[in-house]
Write an enzyme that holds these catalytic residues in place. Structure first.
Site, short mmCIF file in Angstrom:
data_model
loop_
_atom_site.label_atom_id
_atom_site.label_comp_id
_atom_site.label_asym_id
_atom_site.label_seq_id
_atom_site.Cartn_x
_atom_site.Cartn_y
_atom_site.Cartn_z
N ASP A 204 -9.78 14.92 2.53
CA ASP A 204 -10.35 13.85 1.72
C ASP A 204 -10.39 12.58 2.56
OD1 ASP A 204 -7.78 12.83 1.91
OD2 ASP A 204 -7.41 12.75 -0.25
N ASP A 206 -9.02 8.52 2.27
CA ASP A 206 -8.14 7.66 1.48
C ASP A 206 -8.35 6.19 1.84
OD1 ASP A 206 -6.24 9.93 0.45
OD2 ASP A 206 -6.29 10.22 2.62
N ASP A 300 -9.98 9.21 -2.30
CA ASP A 300 -8.91 8.58 -3.07
C ASP A 300 -8.95 7.07 -2.85
OD1 ASP A 300 -7.87 10.94 -4.07
OD2 ASP A 300 -6.34 11.15 -2.51
P1 TTP Z 1 -3.29 13.04 1.45
O1 TTP Z 1 -4.65 12.50 1.37
O2 TTP Z 1 -2.94 14.13 0.47
O3 TTP Z 1 -2.94 13.63 2.89
P2 TTP Z 1 -3.46 13.23 4.35
O4 TTP Z 1 -4.47 12.14 4.28
O5 TTP Z 1 -2.25 12.97 5.16
O6 TTP Z 1 -4.09 14.57 4.88
P3 TTP Z 1 -5.56 15.16 4.58
O7 TTP Z 1 -6.32 15.06 5.85
O8 TTP Z 1 -5.32 16.59 4.18
O9 TTP Z 1 -6.17 14.38 3.47
O10 TTP Z 1 -2.20 11.90 1.23
C1 TTP Z 1 -2.18 10.72 2.02
C2 TTP Z 1 -0.95 9.93 1.73
O11 TTP Z 1 -0.96 9.40 0.43
C3 TTP Z 1 0.33 10.75 1.84
O12 TTP Z 1 1.13 10.26 2.87
C4 TTP Z 1 1.07 10.54 0.60
C5 TTP Z 1 0.32 9.45 -0.13
N1 TTP Z 1 0.25 9.72 -1.56
C6 TTP Z 1 1.04 8.97 -2.40
O13 TTP Z 1 1.80 8.11 -1.97
N2 TTP Z 1 0.99 9.23 -3.75
C7 TTP Z 1 0.19 10.19 -4.27
O14 TTP Z 1 0.16 10.39 -5.48
C8 TTP Z 1 -0.65 10.96 -3.35
C9 TTP Z 1 -1.56 12.03 -3.87
C10 TTP Z 1 -0.58 10.68 -2.02
MN MN Z 2 -6.11 12.29 2.96
MN MN Z 3 -5.59 11.74 -0.51
#
Ligand code: TTP
Ligand code: MN
Ligand code: MN
Ligand code: MN
Length: 376
Positions: A204, A206, A300
């Site tokens: 995703d 973020d 996100d």
């Molecule tokens: P992710 O997007 O799940 O993971 P990522 O970006 O490290 O890997 P990917 O490439 O698979 O997307 O989460 C990113 C960060 O957000 C993770 O360190 C934890 C934080 N987080 C929170 O703090 N609270 C939450 O509810 C969620 C879903 C994530």
């Molecule tokens: Mn992510």
């Molecule tokens: Mn995420």
């Protein structure tokens, strides 16, 4: 190997937040196997075992060269009996029987397919598997009522299971930036998650949104979402303020990593670039069904007040294990409670403020680790 030809014995600090773990991993076969065992444990709701395997993998990720024999691992932290057995198998046979047979098992394959649907967690997948549902086809035929998230998850299954590239993350960033400055000039967006750590792709994208004047960020999320929706960029969105801890004492004492920021889990409709369209897109061609000029991408969004921005940035940059280890370090070594909102010193009975990630590492008595070295 040293001058005598003996294998180097490695040394690694106990907590993952004390290590510099880049994406340059010299032990990918071992860490891949341990990560699969962790994933399988998490999908089976055995979180304790999951963390143990994640910690073991993060020790191997920190090594400066490939492991060649077990004696090199003597004295390393976080390597339990089970992880050591798996590593030994790989060093002797090139693979782990346990991991290979797990990958082939019907249960693991079904868990992967079903939890690959956005909105489906381990609990739901397990329930469906016990009813004999192992594939998307069987799920569709079962007549189970799906919630809104799961419907979107099934509809965009292929797109959402295809990794998001850096170029696509940039394209999403431009759209979010436009949305944010349109509804609140002066507001700022920051890329977080895996892309901030330098990963070339992710599941995703973020973003963390804030405004330099405290309070101006209030109500921002709903305006951003309305703007995105009016422009046709959203295939799905669910905005929420996590109420899980609403009755807790202070912002720095969460029972888990859940936070209370306003957030939006969404699916963007992202236009494909011309070169990604292929020949089907040419005007004189008849476009075959299934070839569309856009793709679905998970995004996100999180809004934080500026006073909590450094904590939110640190908390949303990850990796998940790095975050977990930071909180464990704070509690066990410093008698402090760290969350994505604040840092509380349990001895001084006060909050320690910070305007940068560097300051937070300083409060915690840790050497600063930049995002590109938080890939635990
Ligand atoms: P992710 O997007 O799940 O993971 P990522 O970006 O490290 O890997 P990917 O490439 O698979 O997307 O989460 C990113 C960060 O957000 C993770 O360190 C934890 C934080 N987080 C929170 O703090 N609270 C939450 O509810 C969620 C879903 C994530
Ligand atoms: Mn992510
Ligand atoms: Mn995420
Ligand atoms: Mn190296």
């Amino acid at each position: 190997h040293n001058d005598e030809g003996e294998a180097v014995v490695f040394s690694v600090p106990s907590f993952a937040c004390q290590r510099r773990i880049t994406l340059d991993n010299h032990n990918t076969i071992i860490t891949g196997a341990l990560s699969l065992l962790a994933e399988n444990a998490e999908l089976s709701e055995e979180d304790g075992r999951g963390v143990a395997f994640r910690r073991a993998a993060a020790v191997l990720k920190a090594l400066p060269e490939p492991v060649t024999c077990m004696t090199q691992l003597r004295g390393l932290p976080c390597l339990g009996e089970h992880s050591l057995r798996v590593i030994k198998d790989i060093l002797e046979n090139g693979e782990s029987n346990e991991v290979e047979s797990m990958k082939q098992s019907e249960r693991y394959k079904a868990l992967k397919v079903l939890t690959g649907v956005f909105g489906v967690g381990a609990k739901t997948a397990d329930r469906w598997i016990r009813e004999g549902i192992h594939t998307l086809h069987q799920l569709r035929d079962s007549g189970h009522a799906l919630n809104r998230a799961q419907q979107a998850g099934v509809e965009h299954y292929d797109d959402l299971n295809q990794p998001v590239s850096m170029a696509e993350a940039d394209a999403v960033g431009e759209i979010v930036e436009k949305a944010v400055v349109s509804v609140l000039p002066g507001a700022q967006i920051t890329l977080t998650g895996g892309f901030r750590r330098g990963k070339p792709s992710g599941h995703d994208v973020d973003f963390l949104i804030t405004h330099p004047e405290e309070g101006r960020e209030e109500g921002l999320m709903s305006k951003v979402v309305s703007w995105l929706e009016s422009q046709g960029f959203l295939l799905y969105h669910k905005t929420s303020r996590n109420s899980y801890l609403e009755s807790a004492n202070g912002p720095a004492r969460p029972a888990s990593n859940m936070d209370r920021f306003e957030r939006c889990f969404s699916i963007f409709k992202l236009a494909k670039k011309y070169h990604e369209l292929g020949k089907d897109a040419g005007p004189e061609e008849t476009k075959p069904a299934g070839h569309k000029p856009w793709r679905a991408v998970r995004v996100d969004l999180v809004v934080s007040p500026i006073s909590q921005f450094a904590f939110a940035l640190l908390g949303w940059t990850g990796s998940k294990l790095f975050e977990r280890e930071l909180r464990r370090w704070a509690g066990q070594e410093k008698a402090m409670s760290l969350s994505s909102h604040a840092l509380f010193d349990n001895k001084q009975k006060r909050y320690l403020t910070a305007t940068s990630e560097e300051e937070i590492f300083g409060h915690l008595g840790l050497e600063f680790i930049p995002p590109s070295e938080r890939n635990a």
